[in-house]
Design a protein around this motif. Structure first.
Motif, PDB file in Angstrom:
ATOM      1  N   THR A  54       0.798  -1.253  -0.030  1.00  0.00           N
ATOM      2  CA  THR A  54       0.055  -0.058   0.025  1.00  0.00           C
ATOM      3  C   THR A  54       0.857   1.281   0.014  1.00  0.00           C
ATOM      4  O   THR A  54       1.758   1.366   0.926  1.00  0.00           O
ATOM      5  CB  THR A  54      -0.850   0.024   1.231  1.00  0.00           C
ATOM      6  N   ILE A  56       1.581   4.772   0.937  1.00  0.00           N
ATOM      7  CA  ILE A  56       1.224   5.881   1.556  1.00  0.00           C
ATOM      8  C   ILE A  56       1.875   7.045   1.323  1.00  0.00           C
ATOM      9  O   ILE A  56       3.253   7.487   1.478  1.00  0.00           O
ATOM     10  CB  ILE A  56       1.380   5.604   3.053  1.00  0.00           C
ATOM     11  N   TRP A  85      -4.070   7.320   0.853  1.00  0.00           N
ATOM     12  CA  TRP A  85      -3.942   6.084   0.428  1.00  0.00           C
ATOM     13  C   TRP A  85      -4.987   5.752  -0.295  1.00  0.00           C
ATOM     14  O   TRP A  85      -5.927   6.461  -0.404  1.00  0.00           O
ATOM     15  CB  TRP A  85      -3.472   5.311   1.761  1.00  0.00           C
TER      16      TRP A  85
END
Length: 415
Positions: A54, A56, A85
């Motif tokens: 992920t 960020i 995000w």
């Protein structure tokens, strides 16, 4: 005929859209399964493929520089942090909900990245987190944090008060390595600097020069961690310290130099020099309250103060030595007992003649004049100690001119 078909098609499309569209936020939240608590959305990283990290993305804006503590090596600022995000489970088509392309939901209902600041040493009460998350139709989520941030910074005070400090603010995940969470900036350093200057409320004695961002990966405990570093460059405004420290010290040094023109017989030279030494001691105490107690990288202003203090201290010793040497040549003060003792005039029992009496008086006057002349000669001609004191004073004055010029030249060269 073609026109009739077009009308029929538009009518059928309108009927279908009226049956499927929902113009309420409740319908959107029901579609996203957010009308009730959903533990999966709260605790699990929002990716459909767990091998995909992920991303960020974060931006930090500085809109207030409150304090820079040299003793504790900390900086206190007002900061605004935005975190972006993507939540792959919370997406929708805006056309299905009458064009709703964003919605705010409580932070307790969705997953939030566990990102911290490594240099943070502020209390928890200074953090103001946004209670909601802005969710867009493509799954992009955004949260904001407003904080009175106090963070550690290794301050280099060598050029104090003409110093420029660079402090790092490092963001990293507490529990997720680079395989799960990757950090990165949204805007570049130039944009962050311009926005921070635009919203800057207070700067105090410091000025924000620039902000820079870079991403690094650190290997720790056989795991690779992603870090996002914001480098904040601050410049001190030195005018106050020039007025209260540098200029008074220079003036006191000039006064000490001018004290060599005070005559020794006045008895005020030594007291004047001691007063100057005490004044410099007061300025040193002020400097001690500002700078940290460390022997590494001694600031130039501390060396400057030490040099001035040493010169004045040597000047006081020199004045004491000259006073001592001059005192060695002073004649002893005769004792006065108030009695008249005739030394050479002796009256004989027999009455002398007038001629003999005049001769005796003339001899006494000549003897008195010779004695007074010898005493004046002793007073006008200095002894060897007074000559030595005069030579030392003259050499000390010339040497002080060279030392003052050297101190000022070294300080200007270093600054």
């Amino acid at each position: 005929m073609a026109a009739l078909r077009t009308l029929v098609f538009l009518a059928l499309s309108g009927v279908c859209s009226c049956q499927t569209s929902d113009c309420s936020y409740h319908g959107l939240l029901a579609y996203l399964n957010l009308t009730a608590s959903n533990k999966v959305l709260e605790i699990m990283r929002p990716v459909k493929n767990w091998t995909q990290a992920t991303l960020i993305q974060m931006d930090m804006f500085v809109y207030g520089i409150l304090d820079v503590n040299e003793k504790f090596q900390t900086v206190t600022s007002h900061t605004w942090t935005e975190t972006h995000w993507t939540n792959e489970f919370l997406t929708w088509n805006p056309s299905d909900f009458c064009g709703i392309d964003s919605v705010t939901i409580p932070t307790s209902m969705v997953w939030l990245p566990d990102v911290i600041i490594e240099e943070d040493c502020s209390d928890s009460g200074s953090v103001k987190k946004d209670p909601v998350v802005l969710l867009e139709s493509n799954g992009t989520s955004r949260s904001t944090v407003r904080q009175r941030l106090t963070y550690t910074c290794q301050l280099n005070l060598t050029l104090f008060p003409f110093d420029t400090q660079q402090c790092n603010i490092t963001f990293r995940s507490m529990s997720s390595d680079v395989g799960s969470i990757k950090l990165g900036p949204v805007k570049n350093g130039t944009t962050l600097t311009r926005i921070s200057e635009w919203f800057m409320i207070t700067q105090g004695e410091w000025r924000l020069v620039k902000m820079e961002t870079f991403v690094e990966e650190i290997v720790n405990d056989r795991r690779c961690w992603s870090k996002l570093v914001f480098t904040v460059t601050l410049e001190r405004k030195p005018m106050l310290y020039v007025i209260i420290l540098i200029v008074p010290l220079f003036y006191l040094l000039v006064l000490d130099l001018a004290s060599f023109f005070i005559h020794e017989d006045g008895g005020e030279k030594l007291g004047f020099k001691v007063t100057i030494l005490l004044s410099i001691s007061v300025l040193l105490l002020i400097l001690k309250d500002i700078l940290p107690s460390t022997e590494e990288n001694l600031p130039i202003i501390a060396e400057y103060c030490l040099a001035v203090f040493t010169l004045v201290w040597l000047s006081v010793l020199e004045a004491m030595l000259i006073s001592f040497l001059r005192a060695l040549d002073e004649p002893p003060v005769p004792e006065e007992n108030g009695e008249f003792k005739p030394e050479t005039i002796c009256f004989q029992p027999a009455q002398p003649s007038d001629c003999d009496l005049l001769k005796r008086i003339l001899e006494e006057v000549k003897a008195a004049r010779q004695e007074v002349g010898s005493q004046k000669k002793k007073e006008t001609e200095p002894g060897c100690y007074r000559k030595l004191a005069k030579i030392i004073d003259h050499l000390q004055l010339n040497n002080r001119d060279v030392q003052v010029t050297g101190v000022v030249s070294i300080y200007q060269l270093n600054t």
